[in-house]
Design a protein around this motif. Structure first.
Motif, PDB file in Angstrom:
ATOM      1  N   GLY A  50       0.824  -1.213   0.000  1.00  0.00           N
ATOM      2  CA  GLY A  50       0.000   0.000   0.000  1.00  0.00           C
ATOM      3  C   GLY A  50       0.851   1.253   0.000  1.00  0.00           C
ATOM      4  N   ALA A  51       1.931   1.232   0.770  1.00  0.00           N
ATOM      5  CA  ALA A  51       2.815   2.398   0.852  1.00  0.00           C
ATOM      6  C   ALA A  51       3.428   2.689  -0.524  1.00  0.00           C
ATOM      7  CB  ALA A  51       3.909   2.152   1.885  1.00  0.00           C
ATOM      8  N   VAL A  52       3.778   1.636  -1.249  1.00  0.00           N
ATOM      9  CA  VAL A  52       4.369   1.806  -2.583  1.00  0.00           C
ATOM     10  C   VAL A  52       3.328   2.371  -3.552  1.00  0.00           C
ATOM     11  CG1 VAL A  52       5.413   0.617  -4.549  1.00  0.00           C
ATOM     12  CG2 VAL A  52       6.029  -0.060  -2.205  1.00  0.00           C
ATOM     13  N   THR A 111     -11.709 -12.754  -2.633  1.00  0.00           N
ATOM     14  CA  THR A 111     -10.437 -12.126  -2.286  1.00  0.00           C
ATOM     15  C   THR A 111      -9.270 -12.944  -2.843  1.00  0.00           C
ATOM     16  OG1 THR A 111     -11.378 -11.138  -0.312  1.00  0.00           O
ATOM     17  CG2 THR A 111      -8.996 -11.345  -0.350  1.00  0.00           C
ATOM     18  N   GLU A 112      -9.401 -14.249  -2.767  1.00  0.00           N
ATOM     19  CA  GLU A 112      -8.363 -15.123  -3.324  1.00  0.00           C
ATOM     20  C   GLU A 112      -8.127 -14.778  -4.799  1.00  0.00           C
ATOM     21  OE1 GLU A 112      -8.362 -19.360  -1.048  1.00  0.00           O
ATOM     22  OE2 GLU A 112      -9.359 -19.292  -2.973  1.00  0.00           O
ATOM     23  N   ALA A 113      -9.229 -14.603  -5.527  1.00  0.00           N
ATOM     24  CA  ALA A 113      -9.128 -14.304  -6.953  1.00  0.00           C
ATOM     25  C   ALA A 113      -8.458 -12.949  -7.176  1.00  0.00           C
ATOM     26  CB  ALA A 113     -10.523 -14.327  -7.585  1.00  0.00           C
ATOM     27  N   GLU A 114      -8.826 -11.951  -6.343  1.00  0.00           N
ATOM     28  CA  GLU A 114      -8.229 -10.617  -6.483  1.00  0.00           C
ATOM     29  C   GLU A 114      -6.728 -10.671  -6.188  1.00  0.00           C
ATOM     30  OE1 GLU A 114      -9.645  -8.310  -7.894  1.00  0.00           O
ATOM     31  OE2 GLU A 114     -11.790  -8.595  -7.594  1.00  0.00           O
ATOM     32  N   LEU A 115      -6.352 -11.487  -5.209  1.00  0.00           N
ATOM     33  CA  LEU A 115      -4.931 -11.574  -4.845  1.00  0.00           C
ATOM     34  C   LEU A 115      -4.127 -12.270  -5.946  1.00  0.00           C
ATOM     35  CD1 LEU A 115      -5.179 -12.346  -1.019  1.00  0.00           C
ATOM     36  CD2 LEU A 115      -4.535 -10.186  -2.117  1.00  0.00           C
ATOM     37  N   LEU A 118      -3.504  -9.754  -8.412  1.00  0.00           N
ATOM     38  CA  LEU A 118      -2.492  -8.801  -7.938  1.00  0.00           C
ATOM     39  C   LEU A 118      -1.091  -9.366  -8.176  1.00  0.00           C
ATOM     40  CD1 LEU A 118      -1.850  -6.109  -6.553  1.00  0.00           C
ATOM     41  CD2 LEU A 118      -2.028  -7.279  -4.341  1.00  0.00           C
ATOM     42  N   VAL A 119      -0.928 -10.659  -7.950  1.00  0.00           N
ATOM     43  CA  VAL A 119       0.362 -11.300  -8.201  1.00  0.00           C
ATOM     44  C   VAL A 119       0.712 -11.171  -9.690  1.00  0.00           C
ATOM     45  CG1 VAL A 119       1.570 -13.526  -8.307  1.00  0.00           C
ATOM     46  CG2 VAL A 119       0.274 -12.916  -6.266  1.00  0.00           C
ATOM     47  N   ALA A 120      -0.279 -11.411 -10.538  1.00  0.00           N
ATOM     48  CA  ALA A 120      -0.047 -11.312 -11.983  1.00  0.00           C
ATOM     49  C   ALA A 120       0.374  -9.892 -12.349  1.00  0.00           C
ATOM     50  CB  ALA A 120      -1.305 -11.724 -12.739  1.00  0.00           C
ATOM     51  N   ALA A 121      -0.321  -8.902 -11.790  1.00  0.00           N
ATOM     52  CA  ALA A 121       0.017  -7.503 -12.084  1.00  0.00           C
ATOM     53  C   ALA A 121       1.417  -7.178 -11.558  1.00  0.00           C
ATOM     54  CB  ALA A 121      -1.024  -6.571 -11.454  1.00  0.00           C
ATOM     55  N   ALA A 122       1.740  -7.684 -10.362  1.00  0.00           N
ATOM     56  CA  ALA A 122       3.058  -7.420  -9.769  1.00  0.00           C
ATOM     57  C   ALA A 122       4.153  -8.014 -10.652  1.00  0.00           C
ATOM     58  CB  ALA A 122       3.136  -7.999  -8.358  1.00  0.00           C
ATOM     59  N   LYS A 123       3.887  -9.180 -11.191  1.00  0.00           N
ATOM     60  CA  LYS A 123       4.868  -9.823 -12.075  1.00  0.00           C
ATOM     61  C   LYS A 123       5.037  -9.021 -13.350  1.00  0.00           C
ATOM     62  CE  LYS A 123       5.079 -14.397 -10.325  1.00  0.00           C
ATOM     63  NZ  LYS A 123       4.432 -15.656 -10.082  1.00  0.00           N
ATOM     64  N   GLY A 124       3.955  -8.417 -13.807  1.00  0.00           N
ATOM     65  CA  GLY A 124       4.016  -7.586 -15.008  1.00  0.00           C
ATOM     66  C   GLY A 124       4.845  -6.334 -14.792  1.00  0.00           C
ATOM     67  N   ILE A 130      -0.908  -2.312 -11.619  1.00  0.00           N
ATOM     68  CA  ILE A 130      -0.841  -2.728 -10.211  1.00  0.00           C
ATOM     69  C   ILE A 130      -1.809  -1.911  -9.354  1.00  0.00           C
ATOM     70  CG2 ILE A 130       0.642  -2.715  -8.148  1.00  0.00           C
ATOM     71  CD1 ILE A 130       3.002  -3.404 -10.001  1.00  0.00           C
ATOM     72  N   LYS A 131      -1.781  -0.601  -9.556  1.00  0.00           N
ATOM     73  CA  LYS A 131      -2.568   0.310  -8.713  1.00  0.00           C
ATOM     74  C   LYS A 131      -4.041  -0.075  -8.633  1.00  0.00           C
ATOM     75  CE  LYS A 131      -0.315   4.696  -8.149  1.00  0.00           C
ATOM     76  NZ  LYS A 131      -0.109   6.057  -8.604  1.00  0.00           N
ATOM     77  N   PRO A 132      -4.742  -0.139  -9.779  1.00  0.00           N
ATOM     78  CA  PRO A 132      -6.171  -0.480  -9.681  1.00  0.00           C
ATOM     79  C   PRO A 132      -6.399  -1.883  -9.108  1.00  0.00           C
ATOM     80  CG  PRO A 132      -5.457  -0.388 -11.986  1.00  0.00           C
ATOM     81  CD  PRO A 132      -4.349   0.167 -11.157  1.00  0.00           C
ATOM     82  N   GLN A 133      -5.486  -2.806  -9.385  1.00  0.00           N
ATOM     83  CA  GLN A 133      -5.673  -4.157  -8.864  1.00  0.00           C
ATOM     84  C   GLN A 133      -5.436  -4.207  -7.358  1.00  0.00           C
ATOM     85  OE1 GLN A 133      -7.271  -6.529 -10.231  1.00  0.00           O
ATOM     86  NE2 GLN A 133      -7.050  -7.688  -8.333  1.00  0.00           N
ATOM     87  N   PHE A 134      -4.497  -3.397  -6.888  1.00  0.00           N
ATOM     88  CA  PHE A 134      -4.291  -3.314  -5.442  1.00  0.00           C
ATOM     89  C   PHE A 134      -5.553  -2.759  -4.787  1.00  0.00           C
ATOM     90  CE2 PHE A 134      -3.073  -1.238  -1.504  1.00  0.00           C
ATOM     91  CZ  PHE A 134      -2.338  -2.241  -0.886  1.00  0.00           C
ATOM     92  N   GLY A 135      -6.147  -1.779  -5.441  1.00  0.00           N
ATOM     93  CA  GLY A 135      -7.392  -1.193  -4.938  1.00  0.00           C
ATOM     94  C   GLY A 135      -8.513  -2.211  -4.889  1.00  0.00           C
ATOM     95  N   ALA A 136      -8.604  -3.028  -5.934  1.00  0.00           N
ATOM     96  CA  ALA A 136      -9.662  -4.049  -5.981  1.00  0.00           C
ATOM     97  C   ALA A 136      -9.459  -5.080  -4.880  1.00  0.00           C
ATOM     98  CB  ALA A 136      -9.671  -4.724  -7.351  1.00  0.00           C
ATOM     99  N   ALA A 137      -8.203  -5.474  -4.675  1.00  0.00           N
ATOM    100  CA  ALA A 137      -7.904  -6.461  -3.628  1.00  0.00           C
ATOM    101  C   ALA A 137      -8.247  -5.868  -2.255  1.00  0.00           C
ATOM    102  CB  ALA A 137      -6.440  -6.883  -3.690  1.00  0.00           C
TER     103      ALA A 137
END
Ligand code: HEC
Length: 151
Positions: A50-52, A111-115, A118-124, A130-137
């Motif tokens: 979140g801080a990032v 939540t499992e699906a959102e996470l 998020l991993v996929a976005a982080a890998k990208g 990442i930002k919107p996906q972090f928000g969704a999670a």
């Protein structure tokens, strides 16, 4: 003989339905401690991301990805620990979580699906994804907390 078989079989079914799911916990308090510990770790690593995302900490692709993977794996642990009968007492979980198990489990799954996303976005490694996906999670964590967490 036949009667005995039926009895043994029904007992096996009862054990499967009740015992097995909770067998890992010797005491109800253990289940509470277990899920709170897991959630605590999840919270720590989620906050770091979140801080990032908020721009308060520098973006390091590898570190961010590690946090995302960690949260996703830790999150796989606690569902059964939430569903132990009586485990709402003396905890931060509302009794409704147990009386509305299906809805609770559904939110857990969401939540499992959102996470996973998020991993996929982080890998990208693209902060715009990442930002919107972090928000969704985060939104899916909050939805469950609003409904089933009392503190
Ligand atoms: C399906 C419901 C549900 C979802 C989804 C959920 N939580 Fe929780 N969370 C709870 C409940 C219930 C508690 C209270 C547990 C207790 O006190 O026994 C809790 C407690 C916590 C705590 C406090 C732990 C402690 O120290 O006692 C943190 C931190 C936390 N959650 C973070 C998160 C984060 C971050 C997410 C999303 C990635 C998340 N939660 C998703 C239900 C959920």
């Amino acid at each position: 003989m036949k009667k005995q078989m039926v009895w043994v079989l029904s007992l096996a079914v009862v054990v499967l339905l009740t015992g097995a799911a909770f067998a890992q916990f010797a005491k109800t308090e253990d289940a509470v401690k277990y899920r709170q510990s897991a959630m605590f770790l999840i919270g720590q690593h989620f906050t770091r991301m979140g801080a990032v995302v908020k721009g308060e900490a520098p973006y390091d692709k590898e570190a961010f990805e590690k946090n995302a993977v960690l949260v996703e794996s830790l999150y796989r642990l606690p569902l059964e620990a939430f569903l132990v009968p009586g485990s709402d007492k003396g905890s931060g979980m509302k009794a409704e979580a147990l009386s509305q198990k299906d809805k609770f489990a559904q939110m857990h799954k969401a939540t499992e699906a959102e996470l996973a996303k998020l991993v996929a976005a982080a890998k990208g490694g693209d902060m715009n994804a990442i930002k919107p996906q972090f928000g969704a999670a985060g939104g899916s964590c909050k939805a469950c907390h609003d409904a089933y967490r009392s503190k």
